[in-house]
Design a protein around this motif. Structure first.
Motif, short mmCIF file in Angstrom:
data_model
loop_
_atom_site.label_atom_id
_atom_site.label_comp_id
_atom_site.label_asym_id
_atom_site.label_seq_id
_atom_site.Cartn_x
_atom_site.Cartn_y
_atom_site.Cartn_z
N THR A 207 35.56 17.90 -41.46
CA THR A 207 35.36 17.21 -42.69
C THR A 207 35.38 18.44 -43.74
N LYS A 211 37.75 18.20 -46.95
CA LYS A 211 37.40 18.51 -48.48
C LYS A 211 37.83 19.74 -49.06
N TYR A 227 37.57 11.54 -38.59
CA TYR A 227 36.71 11.91 -39.83
C TYR A 227 37.45 11.55 -41.11
N ARG A 230 36.69 7.95 -41.44
CA ARG A 230 35.18 7.76 -41.89
C ARG A 230 34.99 8.01 -43.52
N LEU A 231 36.00 8.86 -43.87
CA LEU A 231 36.12 9.06 -45.44
C LEU A 231 36.77 7.99 -46.12
N LYS A 233 36.61 4.86 -45.14
CA LYS A 233 35.73 3.81 -45.14
C LYS A 233 34.26 4.00 -46.20
N SER A 234 34.08 5.26 -46.47
CA SER A 234 32.92 5.67 -47.24
C SER A 234 33.08 4.99 -48.33
N ASP A 235 31.48 4.60 -48.91
CA ASP A 235 31.61 3.98 -50.14
C ASP A 235 31.05 4.95 -51.27
N LYS A 236 31.10 6.19 -50.98
CA LYS A 236 30.76 7.16 -51.87
C LYS A 236 31.94 7.59 -52.75
N ASP A 239 33.93 10.65 -51.88
CA ASP A 239 34.91 10.75 -50.70
C ASP A 239 36.16 10.15 -50.85
N ARG A 240 35.99 8.69 -51.64
CA ARG A 240 37.27 8.13 -52.22
C ARG A 240 38.23 9.13 -52.83
#
Ligand code: FE
Length: 348
Positions: A207, A211, A227, A230-231, A233-236, A239-240
């Motif tokens: 990850t 980044k 990985y 996961r990013l 799917k992330s709601d942060k 991460d988007r």
């Protein structure tokens, strides 16, 4: 979907009724390096359909191997679950696994996702797959320059490449298959080229590499597919943003296919309930368990003919890519050689 699962359960219950006639203790001890919430239902369903109680020890891969070595023949472990063929191969080399013979697993799990068979049987089996993909910054790197693993050593990418440690199992496995394909001399030259192209010394996990591409520190990096998922799917929000800045490539589509690795399991060398252990391994290959085993970590099912719905994997092109078909048994064969190459070329 629910109905299909129900039918699968019935089928499995019928099969296991025969097996339980010759029952040992109705117990199975699992040492697992997997910790995904969705797995609970997978274990519960096994117990419901077979009456076999599961006791689980959760640890990381190194912790499990250390524990098995310390326990020796007194170990209560029946099934060992680890991720990556390199870790499987290392544990196997330590004599921690008991090879098994299962016509069911032979039929359902592709041979290239299992250990090389011996006269005693097969020592480990993959139950999910993950792809080792390339992520790149489209502002700095052209898609055409990162279509293959081989290109990562091209001087064009000088100062752009980032990876985690070369001797991490995820990289060892990939490198072992690259060396298998290219041969020793070209394989080592490729590793040297990677080192020459690095933006910085290897560090962090997968990850962190994604980044670092998004932040502009690196132009191109390697990561396992889950990985990325996961990013996605992330709601942060951060991460988007990361995923907006990077592109994902399934490498070697025009040639050998993308390197895939496994999450897998093996029967423990000193298993006290070996029949239950084989039964559980066969259960893991069932469509019901495959859904949980693979989807729980955004992986692909290993069993032939099993399809799962995973929006994040689909979004990154994971529903239609050509996978490498080199037997992962070659990872075991090439592991020491690759580690020596890494030392020689100064890959940290
Ligand atoms: Fe991982």
């Amino acid at each position: 979907m629910a109905y299909a699962r129900f039918l699968t359960l019935i089928g499995f219950a019928t099969l296991t009724a025969a097996a339980s006639a010759q029952a040992q203790d109705k117990v199975l001890n699992i040492y697992s390096a997997r910790h995904y919430q969705g797995d609970e239902l997978m274990y519960e369903t096994f117990t419901k359909t077979t009456g076999i109680q599961i006791n689980r020890v959760d640890s990381d891969d190194a912790g499990i191997v250390a524990r098995l070595r310390a326990e020796g023949s007194a170990s209560p472990a029946d099934v060992i679950m680890l991720v990556d063929a390199a870790r499987m191969a290392s544990a196997d080399a330590l004599g921690l696994f008991k090879p098994i013979k299962s016509a069911k697993l032979d039929a359902v799990i592709p041979a290239n996702l299992r250990a090389t068979p011996t006269a005693e049987g097969v020592s480990w089996t993959g139950f999910s797959t993950r792809a080792r993909v390339i992520v790149y910054d489209p502002l700095r790197v052209k898609a055409a320059d990162v279509a293959n693993y081989e290109q990562l050593s091209d001087p064009k990418l000088k100062g752009q490449v980032c990876t985690r440690s070369g001797s991490h199992p995820y990289n060892l496995s990939l490198f072992a298959t690259v060396v298998e394909r290219l041969g020793d001399a070209k394989g080592e030259a490729w590793l040297k080229g990677l080192v020459d192209n690095m933006a910085r010394a290897p560090k962090g996990g997968d990850t962190d590499q994604i980044k670092a591409v998004a932040s502009g520190e690196c132009g191109v990096a390697l990561t396992n597919s889950y990985y990325v998922a996961r990013l996605i799917k992330s709601d942060k929000p951060e991460d988007r943003k990361t995923m907006e800045k990077v592109r994902v490539v399934f490498p070697n589509q025009g040639t050998s296919g993308t390197h895939v690795n496994i999450g897998g399991a093996a029967v423990a060398k000193h298993a006290k309930h070996p029949e239950n252990a084989v039964l559980f391994m066969e259960y893991l290959a069932s469509p019901f368990a495959q859904d949980y085993f693979a989807n729980g970590n955004h992986e692909f099912p290993a069993a032939k003919g099993v399809k799962i719905e995973n929006a994040a994997l689909k979004a990154m092109g994971g529903d239609k890519f050509k996978a490498e078909n080199i037997p992962l048994g070659v990872v075991a064969k090439n592991l020491t050689k690759v580690q020596q190459m890494l030392d020689r070329v100064g890959y940290k």
